[in-house]
Design an enzyme around this catalytic site. Structure first.
Site, short mmCIF file in Angstrom:
data_model
loop_
_atom_site.label_atom_id
_atom_site.label_comp_id
_atom_site.label_asym_id
_atom_site.label_seq_id
_atom_site.Cartn_x
_atom_site.Cartn_y
_atom_site.Cartn_z
N TYR A 110 0.87 -1.17 -0.18
CA TYR A 110 0.04 0.08 -0.14
C TYR A 110 0.77 1.44 0.12
O TYR A 110 1.35 1.55 0.98
CB TYR A 110 -1.12 0.18 1.34
CG TYR A 110 -1.72 -1.24 1.35
CD1 TYR A 110 -2.28 -1.86 0.23
CD2 TYR A 110 -2.35 -1.72 2.66
CE1 TYR A 110 -3.09 -2.97 0.48
CE2 TYR A 110 -3.27 -2.53 2.65
CZ TYR A 110 -3.40 -3.52 1.64
OH TYR A 110 -4.36 -4.55 1.73
N HIS A 145 0.83 -12.25 1.07
CA HIS A 145 0.02 -11.18 0.29
C HIS A 145 -0.06 -11.64 -1.35
O HIS A 145 0.97 -11.77 -2.21
CB HIS A 145 0.45 -9.89 0.14
CG HIS A 145 -0.37 -8.67 0.02
ND1 HIS A 145 -0.23 -7.42 -0.09
CD2 HIS A 145 -1.74 -8.96 -0.30
CE1 HIS A 145 -1.16 -6.60 -0.37
NE2 HIS A 145 -2.13 -7.35 -0.55
#
Length: 311
Positions: free
Chosen positions: A56, A128
């Site tokens: 992010y 992830h």
């Protein structure tokens, strides 16, 4: 706020969690003051579970979250971040993402996440988007996380993705404590119900349900033509379906966002519904909706009858 267990890990997460993709400038630039206000609003609403990732904003979300949490007692909240991507300088000197599911890479990822956040402990580590390197994630990444949990480096481990093949591959692995399902178990669409949820239930794996507004489409009372899906413009057929859901929610005396939150939390396997926010006001509104306990059985029955959700 009610809390739920993640498998048998001993980690308890609040029923509503704060996702931090927006803190990494997902749709627009966010200042540190604004990021802190978002986290403060979440804290005041009773949220004690915060999820982030190096992905992010190339580490920006982690930095902003760490600064926002700096004055909070560390033992009073649960923190998850993700592994599998390292942030490294590119050929032009600018930071870039590099896949790495090796044990050394995962250990380094956790160390660097903690450095960016200015914290000394991570409660939950999630692989992830492992679909990009699925064999590596299963053969190397998962055993590495198990060892890190055994060593006490983290308390709970899991996987986070919206890819159904990857979720299915991991949902049967009882080494995991949790799977984070991103946008695949929502009021708009529920492909995770076919195999992933039954497999996770059988394996004793808890669910962290994220992306429940489908990139913001279900966060509007009446989705407009600019509604997003998968971070892009919504396909016409899905927009039409969302508008149907909104109409039936209104008929039932509620709103599409509140119905979306309630649906995402219906299954007891869901330990936390993780939502993002781009303002403090949005956090307050979401928390109020999530804590609204008025029953929606009539709405679910109507949507099942119309084939808009499964029985």
């Amino acid at each position: 706020m009610r809390a739920g267990d993640l498998g048998t890990s001993g980690v308890r997460v609040t029923a509503l969690g704060l996702g931090t993709a927006q803190l990494g400038d997902l749709y627009e630039t966010v200042t540190q003051d604004r990021a802190t206000a978002i986290v403060d609003a979440a804290w005041d609403a009773g949220i004690r579970y915060f999820d982030t990732a190096p992905h992010y904003g190339l580490g920006l979300a982690e930095k902003r979250l760490g600064l926002a949490l700096h004055s909070r007692p560390r033992e009073h909240y649960v923190l998850s971040s993700k592994v599998g991507r390292l942030i490294r300088p590119g050929s032009d000197g600018e930071p870039t993402r590099r896949w790495d599911f090796t044990e050394a890479g995962i250990r380094r990822s956790i160390e660097e996440s903690l450095e960016r956040m200015g914290l000394d402990r991570l409660d939950i580590a999630l692989l992830h988007d492992p679909q990009e390197r699925l064999t590596d994630a299963l053969d190397d990444g998962l055993p590495a996380l198990v060892r890190l949990r055994d060593e006490g480096v983290v308390d709970a481990i899991g996987v986070g993705t919206g890819d159904m093949a990857a979720l299915t591959a991991f949902a049967t692995r009882d080494e995991l404590d949790a799977i984070m399902i991103a946008g695949r178990y929502t009021l708009l669409e529920q492909p995770a119900l076919t195999e992933v949820i039954p497999a996770a239930r059988a394996a004793g794996i808890s669910v962290l349900n994220a992306g429940v507004f489908n990139s913001g489409m279900l966060a509007q009372d009446h989705p407009g033509p600019d509604a997003r899906y998968e971070y892009a413009m919504a396909p016409p057929q899905l927009l039409a379906r969302a508008r149907q859901l909104a109409d039936h929610a209104a008929t039932a005396g509620t709103t599409l966002p509140r119905a979306a939150l309630a649906y995402a939390a219906r299954d007891p396997l869901v330990a936390s519904v993780v939502v993002g926010a781009d303002s403090a006001e949005q956090v307050v509104t979401t928390a109020h909706m999530a804590q609204d306990s008025r029953p929606l059985d009539g709405l679910w029955d109507a949507l099942v009858a119309l084939g808009l959700i499964p029985a």
